[in-house]
Design a protein around this motif. Structure first.
Motif, PDB file in Angstrom:
ATOM      1  N   UNK A  88      18.205   9.753  -2.248  1.00 22.52           N
ATOM      2  CA  UNK A  88      17.622   8.823  -3.222  1.00 22.52           C
ATOM      3  C   UNK A  88      17.161   7.508  -2.592  1.00 22.52           C
ATOM      4  N   UNK A  89      16.635   7.605  -1.372  1.00 27.58           N
ATOM      5  CA  UNK A  89      16.123   6.436  -0.670  1.00 27.58           C
ATOM      6  C   UNK A  89      14.674   6.162  -1.034  1.00 27.58           C
ATOM      7  N   UNK A  90      13.899   7.224  -1.248  1.00 25.10           N
ATOM      8  CA  UNK A  90      12.468   7.074  -1.462  1.00 25.10           C
ATOM      9  C   UNK A  90      12.102   7.020  -2.944  1.00 25.10           C
ATOM     10  N   UNK A  91      11.224   6.086  -3.275  1.00 25.40           N
ATOM     11  CA  UNK A  91      10.594   6.059  -4.595  1.00 25.40           C
ATOM     12  C   UNK A  91       9.103   6.284  -4.402  1.00 25.40           C
ATOM     13  N   UNK A  92       8.423   6.637  -5.473  1.00 26.53           N
ATOM     14  CA  UNK A  92       7.034   7.061  -5.372  1.00 26.53           C
ATOM     15  C   UNK A  92       6.196   6.376  -6.464  1.00 26.53           C
ATOM     16  N   UNK A  93       5.820   5.126  -6.241  1.00 30.16           N
ATOM     17  CA  UNK A  93       5.105   4.384  -7.284  1.00 30.16           C
ATOM     18  C   UNK A  93       3.714   4.940  -7.539  1.00 30.16           C
ATOM     19  N   UNK A  94       3.375   5.067  -8.798  1.00 25.03           N
ATOM     20  CA  UNK A  94       2.075   5.613  -9.198  1.00 25.03           C
ATOM     21  C   UNK A  94       1.271   4.518  -9.890  1.00 25.03           C
ATOM     22  N   UNK A 133      11.921   2.682   7.129  1.00 24.21           N
ATOM     23  CA  UNK A 133      12.494   1.776   8.123  1.00 24.21           C
ATOM     24  C   UNK A 133      13.908   1.366   7.719  1.00 24.21           C
ATOM     25  N   UNK A 134      14.102   1.061   6.453  1.00 19.29           N
ATOM     26  CA  UNK A 134      15.444   0.721   5.964  1.00 19.29           C
ATOM     27  C   UNK A 134      16.377   1.929   6.099  1.00 19.29           C
ATOM     28  N   UNK A 135      15.873   3.094   5.734  1.00 15.03           N
ATOM     29  CA  UNK A 135      16.652   4.324   5.869  1.00 15.03           C
ATOM     30  C   UNK A 135      17.034   4.575   7.323  1.00 15.03           C
ATOM     31  N   UNK A 136      16.141   4.213   8.250  1.00 24.25           N
ATOM     32  CA  UNK A 136      16.382   4.431   9.669  1.00 24.25           C
ATOM     33  C   UNK A 136      17.259   3.378  10.313  1.00 24.25           C
ATOM     34  N   UNK A 137      17.722   2.405   9.534  1.00 20.56           N
ATOM     35  CA  UNK A 137      18.655   1.426  10.050  1.00 20.56           C
ATOM     36  C   UNK A 137      18.031   0.236  10.741  1.00 20.56           C
ATOM     37  N   UNK A 138      16.779  -0.096  10.400  1.00 22.61           N
ATOM     38  CA  UNK A 138      16.127  -1.254  11.004  1.00 22.61           C
ATOM     39  C   UNK A 138      16.943  -2.515  10.746  1.00 22.61           C
ATOM     40  N   UNK A 139      16.943  -3.415  11.726  1.00 21.40           N
ATOM     41  CA  UNK A 139      17.681  -4.672  11.594  1.00 21.40           C
ATOM     42  C   UNK A 139      17.075  -5.536  10.509  1.00 21.40           C
ATOM     43  N   UNK A 140      15.752  -5.739  10.576  1.00 17.86           N
ATOM     44  CA  UNK A 140      15.013  -6.505   9.581  1.00 17.86           C
ATOM     45  C   UNK A 140      13.661  -5.831   9.360  1.00 17.86           C
ATOM     46  N   UNK A 141      13.237  -5.762   8.103  1.00 15.02           N
ATOM     47  CA  UNK A 141      11.909  -5.236   7.783  1.00 15.02           C
ATOM     48  C   UNK A 141      11.092  -6.367   7.177  1.00 15.02           C
ATOM     49  N   UNK A 142      10.047  -6.722   7.878  1.00 16.36           N
ATOM     50  CA  UNK A 142       9.133  -7.774   7.442  1.00 16.36           C
ATOM     51  C   UNK A 142       7.838  -7.105   7.013  1.00 16.36           C
ATOM     52  N   UNK A 143       7.187  -7.647   6.003  1.00 11.52           N
ATOM     53  CA  UNK A 143       5.908  -7.077   5.600  1.00 11.52           C
ATOM     54  C   UNK A 143       4.919  -8.164   5.243  1.00 11.52           C
ATOM     55  N   UNK A 144       3.636  -7.838   5.357  1.00 10.90           N
ATOM     56  CA  UNK A 144       2.581  -8.767   4.958  1.00 10.90           C
ATOM     57  C   UNK A 144       1.898  -8.256   3.699  1.00 10.90           C
ATOM     58  N   UNK A 146       0.819  -1.209   0.000  1.00 10.04           N
ATOM     59  CA  UNK A 146       0.000   0.000   0.000  1.00 10.04           C
ATOM     60  C   UNK A 146       0.853   1.258   0.000  1.00 10.04           C
ATOM     61  N   UNK A 147       0.203   2.406  -0.140  1.00 13.94           N
ATOM     62  CA  UNK A 147       0.939   3.670  -0.226  1.00 13.94           C
ATOM     63  C   UNK A 147       1.701   3.959   1.060  1.00 13.94           C
ATOM     64  N   UNK A 148       1.040   3.825   2.210  1.00 15.74           N
ATOM     65  CA  UNK A 148       1.723   4.047   3.481  1.00 15.74           C
ATOM     66  C   UNK A 148       2.759   2.952   3.715  1.00 15.74           C
ATOM     67  N   UNK A 149       2.377   1.707   3.456  1.00 18.19           N
ATOM     68  CA  UNK A 149       3.291   0.590   3.656  1.00 18.19           C
ATOM     69  C   UNK A 149       4.569   0.730   2.847  1.00 18.19           C
ATOM     70  N   UNK A 150       4.431   1.181   1.618  1.00 17.65           N
ATOM     71  CA  UNK A 150       5.591   1.377   0.744  1.00 17.65           C
ATOM     72  C   UNK A 150       6.585   2.348   1.359  1.00 17.65           C
ATOM     73  N   UNK A 151       6.082   3.509   1.827  1.00 20.75           N
ATOM     74  CA  UNK A 151       6.976   4.486   2.447  1.00 20.75           C
ATOM     75  C   UNK A 151       7.523   3.973   3.769  1.00 20.75           C
ATOM     76  N   UNK A 152       6.708   3.217   4.514  1.00 19.34           N
ATOM     77  CA  UNK A 152       7.154   2.697   5.805  1.00 19.34           C
ATOM     78  C   UNK A 152       8.334   1.742   5.631  1.00 19.34           C
ATOM     79  N   UNK A 153       8.262   0.875   4.631  1.00 18.84           N
ATOM     80  CA  UNK A 153       9.377  -0.044   4.371  1.00 18.84           C
ATOM     81  C   UNK A 153      10.647   0.746   4.071  1.00 18.84           C
ATOM     82  N   UNK A 154      10.532   1.716   3.185  1.00 21.26           N
ATOM     83  CA  UNK A 154      11.713   2.476   2.776  1.00 21.26           C
ATOM     84  C   UNK A 154      12.282   3.302   3.927  1.00 21.26           C
TER      85      UNK A 154
END
Length: 329
Positions: A293-299, A166-177, A156-164
């Motif tokens: 250049x961490x964030x992408x914006x899928x349309x 979280x990775x930018x913030x140095x999360x150990x592992x990012x899991x998604x459903x 989803x739109x929020x989920x997409x940014x949240x993953x990116x």
């Protein structure tokens, strides 16, 4: 100026209309933006159908809170150097009559954020609500560095940014459903380390396996009530949940003792009413992430203003993967 508006709540085909309106007048601290692209979010169709109360707060409403464009003029108190800046917009229509579904908008200067030259206007219209919501859900209880993060609804739109983010913030592992193989591929492209199909797999079991039994420290939650039974089985000690919706169960019952024993923090997030400092921090981090250049914006799809009904109907169908944008040109 060309614009779309509605004078009553209802279905898109029944209430949305097109026409011309006078140019907005600038007030103290505002900028006049020529809108190049307008973002369509779930809150836009929900507002159009009366989610904010039974009575229209204005005689008519120009919808949409997100957008992008160029500053053409500034009001008193705003630096003249802002004229000509490319900007992305947020909260254009929150508690206001005039949103971004028009050729121009007058908006407080702070809500017009400098847009990086490498980001298109259509992409800029995607940022506001989704990225700022994701940021609040992730960082309301501090940094995510070295933490296990779960993002539900990662395509989803929020989920997409949240993953990116979280990775930018140095999360150990990012899991998604996700709910399909295609959405899994979208989430992986966003940077997810692990993807769990909630339709075919046991989510808590998979999450506990991935985290060696520890569970997840931070959850970005798309459906608090609907996923609550899973959440309570996989949230880690001292974990935090940032939830921005609860469509599966709007009035869930919470096992207080279970959550209290784990000292879990729960943040119910509505980006519009979050603390001002949270918005400032979100804008700073989003700006930095874009520059690096961490964030992408899928349309998912781009419409023109004359197709606003179709754009709203697509958003309401919940079938689009990516953001829905209306180009004003």
């Amino acid at each position: 100026m060309k614009a779309a508006w509605y004078t009553a709540y209802g279905a898109a085909r029944d209430v949305l209309q097109l026409g011309t309106l006078p140019l907005p007048k600038l007030s103290q601290g505002e900028v006049l933006v020529r809108v190049r692209s307008s973002g369509v979010n779930p809150s836009d169709w929900k507002s159009r159908t009366g989610s904010r109360g039974p009575n229209m707060p204005f005689p008519f409403i120009v919808p949409h809170s997100d957008g992008s464009g160029v500053i053409e003029d500034v009001g008193n108190g705003v630096d003249q150097k802002r004229i000509g800046q490319r900007v992305w917009l947020y909260e254009g229509q929150w508690q206001r009559q005039f949103g971004t579904a028009a050729e121009f908008i007058a908006i407080p200067s702070k809500q017009a954020v400098r847009l990086d030259d490498e980001v298109s206007f259509a992409e800029g219209a995607c940022i506001g609500i989704p990225a700022m919501t994701a940021h609040r859900c992730l960082f309301a209880n501090g940094p995510v560095k070295d933490l296990n993060v779960l993002v539900t609804g990662g395509a989803g739109a929020v989920g997409h940014y949240a993953i990116q983010l979280a990775k930018w913030g140095g999360a150990k592992q990012v899991i998604t459903t996700v709910s399909s193989e295609y959405k899994a591929s979208v989430a992986i492209k966003s940077g997810a380390d692990y993807v769990v199909n909630y339709r075919t797999e046991d989510v808590p079991q998979q999450v506990l396996e991935i985290t060696s039994g520890l569970g997840v420290d931070r959850i970005v939650e798309v459906d608090f009530g609907g996923n609550l039974s899973n959440t309570q089985n996989m949230i880690a000690l001292n974990g935090s949940i940032g939830s921005y919706a609860s469509t599966g169960n709007r009035e869930p019952l919470i096992d207080y003792q279970l959550f209290s024993r784990k000292n879990v923090n729960v943040n119910f997030v509505l980006v519009y009413s979050e603390p001002e400092i949270a918005k400032v921090n979100a804008i700073e981090d989003i700006t930095t992430a874009i520059k690096t250049k961490v964030l992408t914006h899928p349309i998912a799809k781009i419409f023109n203003l004359e197709q606003i009904i179709e754009a709203h109907e697509l958003q309401e169908s919940n079938s689009a993967v990516g953001n829905i944008v209306i180009n004003m040109d």
